[in-house]
Design a protein around this motif. Structure first.
Motif, mmCIF file in Angstrom:
data_model
loop_
_atom_site.group_PDB
_atom_site.id
_atom_site.type_symbol
_atom_site.label_atom_id
_atom_site.label_comp_id
_atom_site.label_asym_id
_atom_site.label_seq_id
_atom_site.Cartn_x
_atom_site.Cartn_y
_atom_site.Cartn_z
ATOM 1 N N ASP A 7 2.226 7.407 -8.084
ATOM 2 C CA ASP A 7 2.199 6.307 -7.122
ATOM 3 C C ASP A 7 3.046 5.176 -7.710
ATOM 4 O O ASP A 7 2.599 4.447 -8.596
ATOM 5 C CB ASP A 7 0.747 5.860 -6.890
ATOM 6 C CG ASP A 7 0.651 4.773 -5.837
ATOM 7 O OD1 ASP A 7 1.684 4.218 -5.437
ATOM 8 O OD2 ASP A 7 -0.488 4.474 -5.401
ATOM 9 N N LEU B 283 1.618 1.678 -7.568
ATOM 10 C CA LEU B 283 0.645 1.457 -8.638
ATOM 11 C C LEU B 283 1.358 1.243 -9.969
ATOM 12 O O LEU B 283 0.971 0.371 -10.764
ATOM 13 C CB LEU B 283 -0.303 2.656 -8.729
ATOM 14 C CG LEU B 283 -1.423 2.582 -9.768
ATOM 15 C CD1 LEU B 283 -2.447 1.517 -9.383
ATOM 16 C CD2 LEU B 283 -2.109 3.942 -9.906
ATOM 17 N N ASN C 21 -6.618 -1.369 -9.234
ATOM 18 C CA ASN C 21 -6.631 0.041 -9.642
ATOM 19 C C ASN C 21 -5.836 0.262 -10.926
ATOM 20 O O ASN C 21 -6.230 1.070 -11.778
ATOM 21 C CB ASN C 21 -6.056 0.907 -8.519
ATOM 22 C CG ASN C 21 -6.900 0.879 -7.264
ATOM 23 O OD1 ASN C 21 -8.105 0.596 -7.323
ATOM 24 N ND2 ASN C 21 -6.301 1.152 -6.116
ATOM 25 N N LEU D 208 -0.751 5.693 -15.826
ATOM 26 C CA LEU D 208 -0.635 5.512 -14.377
ATOM 27 C C LEU D 208 0.220 6.591 -13.727
ATOM 28 O O LEU D 208 0.365 6.603 -12.504
ATOM 29 C CB LEU D 208 -0.036 4.138 -14.064
ATOM 30 C CG LEU D 208 -0.818 2.929 -14.600
ATOM 31 C CD1 LEU D 208 -0.107 1.638 -14.221
ATOM 32 C CD2 LEU D 208 -2.242 2.925 -14.071
ATOM 33 N N LYS E 149 -4.855 -4.303 -4.070
ATOM 34 C CA LYS E 149 -5.659 -3.254 -4.697
ATOM 35 C C LYS E 149 -4.891 -2.503 -5.773
ATOM 36 O O LYS E 149 -5.506 -1.886 -6.659
ATOM 37 C CB LYS E 149 -6.179 -2.286 -3.641
ATOM 38 C CG LYS E 149 -5.104 -1.409 -3.005
ATOM 39 C CD LYS E 149 -5.717 -0.416 -2.030
ATOM 40 C CE LYS E 149 -4.652 0.517 -1.460
ATOM 41 N NZ LYS E 149 -5.248 1.505 -0.517
ATOM 42 N N ASN E 150 -3.552 -2.530 -5.709
ATOM 43 C CA ASN E 150 -2.785 -1.849 -6.756
ATOM 44 C C ASN E 150 -3.054 -2.449 -8.126
ATOM 45 O O ASN E 150 -3.118 -1.733 -9.128
ATOM 46 C CB ASN E 150 -1.291 -1.928 -6.440
ATOM 47 C CG ASN E 150 -0.895 -1.049 -5.278
ATOM 48 O OD1 ASN E 150 -1.472 0.015 -5.062
ATOM 49 N ND2 ASN E 150 0.091 -1.492 -4.504
ATOM 50 N N ASP F 282 0.836 -1.195 0.000
ATOM 51 C CA ASP F 282 0.000 0.000 0.000
ATOM 52 C C ASP F 282 0.875 1.251 0.000
ATOM 53 O O ASP F 282 1.892 1.309 0.701
ATOM 54 C CB ASP F 282 -0.913 0.003 1.232
ATOM 55 C CG ASP F 282 -1.831 1.203 1.258
ATOM 56 O OD1 ASP F 282 -2.738 1.281 0.397
ATOM 57 O OD2 ASP F 282 -1.648 2.071 2.133
ATOM 58 N N ALA G 266 -7.884 -0.845 -14.004
ATOM 59 C CA ALA G 266 -8.964 0.091 -14.344
ATOM 60 C C ALA G 266 -8.409 1.419 -14.837
ATOM 61 O O ALA G 266 -8.867 1.960 -15.852
ATOM 62 C CB ALA G 266 -9.864 0.303 -13.128
ATOM 63 N N GLN G 267 -7.427 1.956 -14.142
ATOM 64 C CA GLN G 267 -6.892 3.273 -14.493
ATOM 65 C C GLN G 267 -6.077 3.237 -15.780
ATOM 66 O O GLN G 267 -6.081 4.186 -16.571
ATOM 67 C CB GLN G 267 -6.030 3.800 -13.344
ATOM 68 C CG GLN G 267 -5.524 5.221 -13.543
ATOM 69 C CD GLN G 267 -4.790 5.731 -12.320
ATOM 70 O OE1 GLN G 267 -5.051 5.291 -11.187
ATOM 71 N NE2 GLN G 267 -3.859 6.650 -12.519
#
Length: 291
Positions: free
Chosen positions: A254, A257, A64, A247, A60-61, A42, A67-68
């Motif tokens: 990030d 990410l 995300n 990204l 979750k990375n 995180d 999707a991103q």
């Protein structure tokens, strides 16, 4: 001098070589392992405790980043560009290599040199001429949104095929020279024409070389972003390498990410490598020993 004495004399050198190879392997693997490690952490945790800390693991990375980065569309675009490019390159290269390796004529060596020399030309040197050519090649608006070859998948595919065919022809022609000509002569006696000799006799024997080249070509074309940026303007046609740019923020990035996105991009090439590694290893080591 006995074999035991020779073995003892060589042992320190072998140990040094093994240590050197382990260090080099770790040096190559560390960035990959570090990217995978940080992609599972995180950002809030790493910003507080630092990247060299332990903990804050999450998936979750990847959610995300998918999707991103719009990976679903960009993976589809890369497949449209990569698959035809690799198939056409290997088909044209194997055909040209068969002629250069199996038939003797006056310009045989000249053609092989031209195929090889084409790989020495910097790609950037042809950017402007190719750009102008694609703009001037008119196409119906039903086929191209720009009314020309510019901003189409065909433009990127054609460039990749043109630049990669020379290298593949050089490799395949040398490989085909190692195949005994008696096989082709026997097929000719049985009534096989030139096409059947190529398709049913020579080409199946080139499977290791084709697999090795396919692995390399897929990696090169799949990871290419230069030609897509040069010959495309529509963002919905960009390959998967463009997702990493999505990204990155204007004022903030990030990196956890971004690491997750990099791992997602690398997965297809890793899968292809592990699937074809046996053929790749055979294609790269054939001819290394005699006998």
């Amino acid at each position: 001098m006995t074999a035991a004495v020779v073995g003892r004399k060589r042992r320190p050198a072998r140990v040094v070589l093994q240590v050197f190879l382990m260090v080099m392997a770790f040096g190559w693997l560390f960035p990959v392992l570090w990217a995978v490690y940080n992609s599972l952490r995180d950002y809030d945790f790493t910003s507080t405790h630092g990247y060299f800390s332990f903990g804050g693991f999450t998936l979750k990375n990847y959610v995300n980043a998918w999707a991103q980065g719009n990976f679903g569309q960009t993976f589809y675009n890369s497949a449209i560009i990569t698959i035809p490019s690799v198939v056409l390159t290997l088909l044209l290269a194997s055909s040209a290599a068969f002629v250069l390796a199996r038939f003797s004529f006056r310009f045989n060596l000249v053609m092989l040199v031209l195929f090889t020399a084409a790989n020495l030309l910097p790609q950037q040197a042809l950017l402007v001429p190719l750009f102008r050519m694609f703009l001037n090649v008119e196409l119906p608006y039903s086929v191209s949104d720009s009314g020309s070859l510019y901003d189409t998948y065909v433009a990127v595919i054609a460039v990749n095929v043109a630049f990669q065919t020379g290298f593949c022809t050089f490799v395949l022609s040398n490989y085909m020279r190692t195949i005994p000509k008696e096989l082709q002569e026997a097929a000719f006696v049985d009534g096989a024409g030139v096409f059947r000799q190529f398709w049913q006799v020579v080409l199946p024997l080139c499977r290791p070389a084709l697999a090795a080249l396919a692995t390399l070509q897929i990696t090169w074309v799949y990871n290419d972003f230069f030609w897509a940026v040069a010959f495309m303007r529509s963002g919905d046609k960009f390959p998967v390498t463009s997702s990493l740019q999505n990204l990155k923020g204007q004022f903030f990035t990030d990196y956890n990410l971004l690491s997750a996105g990099s791992v997602i991009v690398a997965i297809p090439t890793l899968v292809i490598f592990f699937v074809l590694q046996r053929h790749l290893r055979a294609g790269l080591t054939l001819g290394a020993t005699k006998g």
